[in-house]
Structures are given as C-alpha cells and as structure tokens.
Design a protein around this motif. Structure first.
Motif, PDB file in Angstrom:
ATOM      1  N   TYR A  22       6.603   6.164  -7.516  1.00 15.37           N
ATOM      2  CA  TYR A  22       5.170   6.299  -7.740  1.00 15.37           C
ATOM      3  C   TYR A  22       4.719   7.686  -7.297  1.00 15.37           C
ATOM      4  O   TYR A  22       5.036   8.142  -6.195  1.00 15.37           O
ATOM      5  N   CYS A  65       1.423  10.347  -6.871  1.00 21.46           N
ATOM      6  CA  CYS A  65      -0.003  10.622  -6.797  1.00 21.46           C
ATOM      7  C   CYS A  65      -0.218  12.052  -7.296  1.00 21.46           C
ATOM      8  O   CYS A  65       0.625  12.937  -7.058  1.00 21.46           O
ATOM      9  N   GLN A 109       0.852  -1.179   0.000  1.00 23.13           N
ATOM     10  CA  GLN A 109       0.000   0.000   0.000  1.00 23.13           C
ATOM     11  C   GLN A 109       0.892   1.234   0.000  1.00 23.13           C
ATOM     12  O   GLN A 109       1.752   1.376   0.869  1.00 23.13           O
ATOM     13  N   TRP A 150      -2.618   8.070 -10.281  1.00 20.10           N
ATOM     14  CA  TRP A 150      -1.342   7.499  -9.888  1.00 20.10           C
ATOM     15  C   TRP A 150      -0.511   7.295 -11.153  1.00 20.10           C
ATOM     16  O   TRP A 150      -0.982   6.708 -12.136  1.00 20.10           O
ATOM     17  N   LYS A 210      -1.521  -3.171  -4.153  1.00 16.70           N
ATOM     18  CA  LYS A 210      -1.285  -4.326  -5.024  1.00 16.70           C
ATOM     19  C   LYS A 210      -1.194  -5.549  -4.137  1.00 16.70           C
ATOM     20  O   LYS A 210      -0.540  -5.514  -3.085  1.00 16.70           O
ATOM     21  N   PHE A 246      -2.523  -3.218 -10.205  1.00 16.46           N
ATOM     22  CA  PHE A 246      -2.661  -2.137  -9.238  1.00 16.46           C
ATOM     23  C   PHE A 246      -4.121  -1.678  -9.144  1.00 16.46           C
ATOM     24  O   PHE A 246      -4.853  -1.721 -10.125  1.00 16.46           O
ATOM     25  N   GLU A 247      -4.501  -1.241  -7.961  1.00 19.71           N
ATOM     26  CA  GLU A 247      -5.800  -0.626  -7.763  1.00 19.71           C
ATOM     27  C   GLU A 247      -5.656   0.479  -6.724  1.00 19.71           C
ATOM     28  O   GLU A 247      -4.669   0.531  -5.980  1.00 19.71           O
ATOM     29  N   ALA A 248      -6.618   1.384  -6.704  1.00 18.29           N
ATOM     30  CA  ALA A 248      -6.610   2.451  -5.717  1.00 18.29           C
ATOM     31  C   ALA A 248      -8.039   2.705  -5.270  1.00 18.29           C
ATOM     32  O   ALA A 248      -8.987   2.481  -6.023  1.00 18.29           O
ATOM     33  N   HIS A 271      -5.186   5.853  -1.730  1.00 24.84           N
ATOM     34  CA  HIS A 271      -4.056   4.951  -1.558  1.00 24.84           C
ATOM     35  C   HIS A 271      -3.996   3.930  -2.686  1.00 24.84           C
ATOM     36  O   HIS A 271      -5.016   3.425  -3.154  1.00 24.84           O
ATOM     37  N   LEU A 272      -2.780   3.600  -3.063  1.00 19.73           N
ATOM     38  CA  LEU A 272      -2.519   2.626  -4.127  1.00 19.73           C
ATOM     39  C   LEU A 272      -2.232   1.272  -3.493  1.00 19.73           C
ATOM     40  O   LEU A 272      -1.492   1.197  -2.508  1.00 19.73           O
TER      41      LEU A 272
END
Lengths: 114, 114
Positions: free
Chosen positions: A89, A91, A20, A35, A78, A63-65, A75-76
């Motif tokens: 990375y 934002c 995260q 992102w 995986k 990836f998801e957020a 927040h990102l």
C-alpha cells in the motif's frame, strides 16, 4: 518541499482483525492525498483519494482514510481484513495546484495471516 | 475505462547496453510518467510529459532518455544498463480534474541486467 512518510515497512494482521496503515505528509499548502494498492506482479490501483470536504473518505473494498490536518496524517483503515488484502500500500501527496507531480511514500507491505 | 499497456513485461539486457521500454495508453490523457520502483524505496519519478513532444525531468533522470512522439505513447530508454539498475519500471498517465491529478498505472516492466 513535499514528502510522504509511511513509518511501517511491513505489517502483519490476522484475518478478520482491524487494520490501520499510517501515512504522514509534509506540505505547507492544501494537499491532495491518495492511497494506492499494488498486488503482486501488478501496477498500482487507486483505493481512495482526498481533495476537499469530509475528512473521512471511503474507498473500494471497505477501505477508508481520514485526513487530519493538525497531525499532517492520512491513515488508511479497514474494519475487518481478508487474506486477499495482502499487498503493498502506497500513500501519495499532490500539491493543490492545477497540475502537480505525485510524491509517494515508501510503501507498507501488508500480510494477512489465518 | 481505459488501459495502460507496457511492453515488454520483462527486459533482459547486458551491462552497457541501450534498452527501451514502451508504454501506450488509451485514456486520451495529456500527461504521462515513468517511475522506477525499487524494493523498500517506493516510487521515484524519472521523466514525465505534459503533452505530445514535451519532456520534463524527474528526480532520477540521469542515465535515462524519454520520448513522447504521440499523445498515446511514452518511451523510456536506459542509455547504458547497469546491474544496480535492476528494478520495476512503471508507466502512468493522468488528467487534471477538479479533484486533482489522479494517476493510472500500467502493470510494470521488470529490467534484468546480466
């Protein structure tokens, strides 16, 4: 004024572990949130973006957020990282207007170790 | 798809020298940007241009000039290079859609001042 904070300058995780990366924003209106990822000696590439609807957005490479308005966060995540995910990375925040400049966070450098 | 090409990849100049970075895009995007990237400081906007012959100052425009003579190209000039200006300069372009203003980046140009 708009701002983006990525509180972790560097994150180290083991290969296969979950991830995260945190992002908090400050903006009074409805945000567009992004992102981006930057691999060594390359430009930024878009991973995912949120502009409306389902607060969980899926991106490339697993990836998801999640957009949480009450917490002003994006927040990102995986589920299982790979060594090739090592990168910086970013934002970013855009205002909900027809055109707006993006405001970027300071970036989080991710290292994935064996 | 499209591509953003930045030239040169490395620009070496002497202190006090006037130095120019060039950026070309074939996305046919209206808006183009120049960002400066310093380690640990994220991206800071120097100049942007909404259309041909338009120029808008960003947060870090002092000491820089820009030029947008064609829709596809956007140049940035460091008017008097200083050693504390050594950084990576990123060019980007964007088009506004109903999902916001998504930026696409070039690979960056590194400025070295000797």
């Amino acid at each position: 004024a708009q701002s983006v904070t990525q509180p972790d300058a560097r994150v180290t995780v083991s290969e296969g572990a979950s991830l995260q990366l945190r992002c908090k924003y400050s903006y009074s209106g409805t945000p567009y949130l992004f992102w981006y990822v930057q691999y060594p000696r390359q430009g930024l590439q878009l991973l995912l973006k949120y502009y409306s609807g389902d607060p969980v957005v899926q991106g490339v490479n697993g990836f998801e957020a999640e957009f949480i308005k009450s917490n002003s966060s994006f927040h990102l995540r995986k589920a299982s990282v790979h060594w090739s995910d090592s990168a910086v990375y970013f934002c970013a925040l855009g205002a909900s207007s027809s055109f707006s400049k993006l405001v970027f966070g300071q970036g989080t450098s991710l290292s994935v170790v064996p | 798809g499209g591509i953003i090409t930045q030239t040169p990849k490395f620009l070496i100049g002497q202190e006090g020298q006037k130095l120019t970075l060039k950026c070309q895009q074939n996305f046919n995007h209206d808006t183009m940007y120049w960002y400066r990237q310093d380690s640990g400081k994220g991206l800071r906007l120097i100049y942007y241009s909404i259309t041909e012959n338009d120029l808008q100052k960003g947060d870090l425009s002092e000491g820089y000039d820009a030029s947008r003579e064609k829709k596809s190209s956007f140049s940035l000039t460091v008017t008097s290079a200083q050693k504390n200006e050594m950084a990576v300069f990123l060019c980007a372009s964007s088009i506004v859609t109903n999902s916001g203003n998504t930026l696409y980046f070039g690979e960056g140009s590194r400025l070295i001042v000797v």
